[in-house]
Design a protein around this motif. Structure first.
Motif, short mmCIF file in Angstrom:
data_model
loop_
_atom_site.label_atom_id
_atom_site.label_comp_id
_atom_site.label_asym_id
_atom_site.label_seq_id
_atom_site.Cartn_x
_atom_site.Cartn_y
_atom_site.Cartn_z
N SER A 158 -14.33 -50.87 49.02
CA SER A 158 -13.80 -49.81 48.17
C SER A 158 -12.54 -50.34 47.47
O SER A 158 -11.64 -50.87 48.13
CB SER A 158 -13.44 -48.59 49.03
OG SER A 158 -12.48 -47.79 48.38
N THR A 159 -12.48 -50.18 46.15
CA THR A 159 -11.27 -50.63 45.43
C THR A 159 -10.05 -49.84 45.90
O THR A 159 -8.94 -50.36 45.91
CB THR A 159 -11.44 -50.47 43.90
OG1 THR A 159 -11.81 -49.13 43.61
CG2 THR A 159 -12.48 -51.44 43.35
N ASN A 160 -10.27 -48.56 46.31
CA ASN A 160 -9.12 -47.79 46.79
C ASN A 160 -8.53 -48.40 48.06
O ASN A 160 -7.32 -48.46 48.23
CB ASN A 160 -9.53 -46.34 47.09
CG ASN A 160 -9.13 -45.40 45.97
OD1 ASN A 160 -9.23 -45.77 44.81
ND2 ASN A 160 -8.69 -44.19 46.30
N GLN A 215 -19.29 -51.71 44.49
CA GLN A 215 -18.64 -51.33 45.75
C GLN A 215 -19.74 -51.11 46.79
O GLN A 215 -20.76 -50.48 46.50
CB GLN A 215 -17.87 -50.01 45.60
CG GLN A 215 -16.64 -50.09 44.75
CD GLN A 215 -15.84 -48.79 44.75
OE1 GLN A 215 -14.69 -48.77 45.09
NE2 GLN A 215 -16.48 -47.70 44.38
N GLY A 237 -18.01 -47.30 48.49
CA GLY A 237 -17.20 -46.48 47.58
C GLY A 237 -16.99 -45.10 48.20
O GLY A 237 -17.92 -44.51 48.75
N ARG A 238 -15.78 -44.61 48.10
CA ARG A 238 -15.46 -43.33 48.72
C ARG A 238 -15.16 -42.27 47.68
O ARG A 238 -14.57 -42.56 46.64
CB ARG A 238 -14.24 -43.49 49.64
CG ARG A 238 -14.51 -44.39 50.83
CD ARG A 238 -13.38 -44.39 51.84
NE ARG A 238 -12.16 -45.00 51.34
CZ ARG A 238 -11.07 -44.34 50.98
NH1 ARG A 238 -11.04 -43.02 51.03
NH2 ARG A 238 -10.00 -44.98 50.55
N GLY A 239 -15.58 -41.03 47.98
CA GLY A 239 -15.30 -39.91 47.11
C GLY A 239 -14.37 -38.93 47.81
O GLY A 239 -13.89 -39.18 48.92
N ARG A 240 -14.11 -37.80 47.15
CA ARG A 240 -13.25 -36.78 47.75
C ARG A 240 -13.97 -36.13 48.91
O ARG A 240 -15.19 -36.10 48.98
CB ARG A 240 -12.89 -35.70 46.71
CG ARG A 240 -11.94 -36.19 45.64
CD ARG A 240 -11.64 -35.08 44.63
NE ARG A 240 -11.00 -33.97 45.29
CZ ARG A 240 -11.48 -32.73 45.29
NH1 ARG A 240 -12.62 -32.44 44.67
NH2 ARG A 240 -10.85 -31.76 45.91
N TRP A 286 -19.34 -42.55 47.21
CA TRP A 286 -19.44 -42.71 45.75
C TRP A 286 -20.38 -43.86 45.46
O TRP A 286 -20.12 -44.99 45.86
CB TRP A 286 -18.07 -42.96 45.13
CG TRP A 286 -18.11 -43.13 43.65
CD1 TRP A 286 -18.06 -44.30 42.96
CD2 TRP A 286 -18.19 -42.09 42.65
NE1 TRP A 286 -18.11 -44.06 41.61
CE2 TRP A 286 -18.19 -42.71 41.38
CE3 TRP A 286 -18.27 -40.70 42.72
CZ2 TRP A 286 -18.26 -41.99 40.20
CZ3 TRP A 286 -18.34 -39.98 41.53
CH2 TRP A 286 -18.33 -40.62 40.28
N MET A 327 -12.28 -48.57 39.40
CA MET A 327 -10.89 -49.05 39.41
C MET A 327 -9.99 -48.25 40.33
O MET A 327 -10.23 -47.07 40.59
CB MET A 327 -10.31 -48.99 37.99
CG MET A 327 -10.29 -47.59 37.39
SD MET A 327 -8.93 -47.33 36.20
CE MET A 327 -7.57 -46.89 37.27
N LYS A 384 -21.70 -34.63 36.09
CA LYS A 384 -20.49 -35.37 36.46
C LYS A 384 -20.61 -36.83 36.06
O LYS A 384 -21.48 -37.55 36.53
CB LYS A 384 -20.29 -35.24 37.97
CG LYS A 384 -19.09 -36.00 38.51
CD LYS A 384 -18.78 -35.55 39.92
CE LYS A 384 -17.81 -36.46 40.61
NZ LYS A 384 -17.38 -35.93 41.91
N GLY A 396 -15.54 -39.47 38.72
CA GLY A 396 -14.90 -38.91 39.91
C GLY A 396 -13.58 -39.62 40.13
O GLY A 396 -13.42 -40.80 39.79
N ILE A 397 -12.64 -38.89 40.69
CA ILE A 397 -11.27 -39.39 40.87
C ILE A 397 -10.83 -39.14 42.30
O ILE A 397 -11.00 -38.03 42.82
CB ILE A 397 -10.33 -38.67 39.88
CG1 ILE A 397 -10.69 -39.09 38.44
CG2 ILE A 397 -8.86 -38.98 40.18
CD1 ILE A 397 -10.16 -38.16 37.37
C1 BTN Z 1 -15.19 -37.99 43.86
O1 BTN Z 1 -15.64 -37.49 42.83
O2 BTN Z 1 -15.50 -37.56 44.96
C2 BTN Z 1 -14.24 -39.15 43.74
C3 BTN Z 1 -14.95 -40.44 43.45
C4 BTN Z 1 -13.98 -41.60 43.28
C5 BTN Z 1 -14.70 -42.90 43.08
C6 BTN Z 1 -13.77 -44.03 42.76
S1 BTN Z 1 -14.65 -45.50 42.29
C7 BTN Z 1 -13.18 -46.43 42.41
C8 BTN Z 1 -12.42 -45.92 43.61
N1 BTN Z 1 -12.85 -46.59 44.83
C9 BTN Z 1 -13.40 -45.74 45.70
O3 BTN Z 1 -13.84 -46.05 46.82
N2 BTN Z 1 -13.44 -44.51 45.18
C10 BTN Z 1 -12.82 -44.46 43.86
#
Ligand code: BTN
Length: 231
Positions: free
Chosen positions: A18-20, A42, A45-48, A53, A63, A104, A107-108
């Motif tokens: 995950s970039t985060n 990724q 990748g993680r979302g809210r 993600w 990013m 959608k 996502g952020i």
């Molecule tokens: C959401 O809508 O739940 C948020 C999604 C966020 C995705 C981005 S992709 C880049 C960054 N790295 C992650 O693991 N998540 C965010």
């Protein structure tokens, strides 16, 4: 005074969990405001709210940027920057999903350590994603800008410029820009504890909802999970 630029230094990886996560490690180790982590893919990748993600290799902006002294409305700032970069037709579903034609496309995920004075803003934008190739459970609501892959990098540059402008903008201007793009205004919505009619956001970025009784309540993005209306 011009807004500080974002995107330097930049770490780009073909694949990452995950970039985060990487940007958080860098921020904790002292990376400066604007330090950027990007990836073509990724694996985690993680979302809210604990969601996953998913995206496709090289087809999306993926990013995470380090923000020092983050402003309180950071997630809303990011949503406005993404919507503005997309252009006409982009709407924001509170607090910070960006939709095109009701689907959608971005996502952020804003995460931080306020006591250490930093946050990481993770943004995914489906610039060239083929929605038909996403997992079925994601396909239902996901959208794509449908642009060529060659536009992923230019989109990222424009987004970083928009973000640095909106980070420096007065709160009233930011809220006005967010409200202009409010996808939920006037819609019936459901959340864990009730249903009501979305009535905009207050100055703290909380969602205002008018209940059947006529009372208006505010919902906090950290606590509330918007759901679907019971059928
Ligand atoms: C959401 O809508 O739940 C948020 C999604 C966020 C995705 C981005 S992709 C880049 C960054 N790295 C992650 O693991 N998540 C965010």
């Amino acid at each position: 005074m011009s807004a500080p630029a974002l995107g330097t230094p930049r770490l780009h990886l073909r694949t990452i969990g995950s970039t985060n996560d990487r940007a958080r490690d860098l921020a904790a180790a002292g990376a400066p405001h604007g330090a950027l982590v990007t990836a073509s893919a990724q694996s985690a990748g993680r979302g809210r709210q604990g969601r996953v993600w998913t995206t496709q290799v090289g087809a999306a902006v993926t990013m995470s940027v380090v923000v020092r002294d983050p402003p309180p409305l950071l997630p809303l700032i990011a949503a406005v920057a993404v919507a503005e970069t997309i252009g006409d037709g982009a709407r924001i579903k509170w607090p910070n999903d960006v939709l095109v034609d009701g689907r959608k496309v971005s996502g952020i995920l804003a995460e931080g350590r306020p006591h250490e004075g930093w946050a990481v803003l993770g943004i995914g934008v489906n610039v060239a994603v083929d929605v038909a190739l996403l997992p079925p459970e994601v396909q239902e609501r996901a959208g794509s800008l449908g642009r060529p892959r060659s536009e992923v990098e230019p989109f990222l540059s424009s987004l970083l410029a928009a973000l640095s402008r909106w980070l420096a903008a007065p709160r009233a201007e930011l809220l006005a820009a967010w409200r202009e793009r409010d996808a939920l205004l006037g819609q019936t919505i459901a959340w864990t504890d009730g249903t009501g009619t979305a009535a905009g956001v207050d100055d703290a970025g909380e969602l205002l909802v008018t209940l059947a009784s006529g009372e208006t309540v505010s919902l906090n993005a950290g606590e509330v999970h918007l759901g679907r209306l019971p059928s």
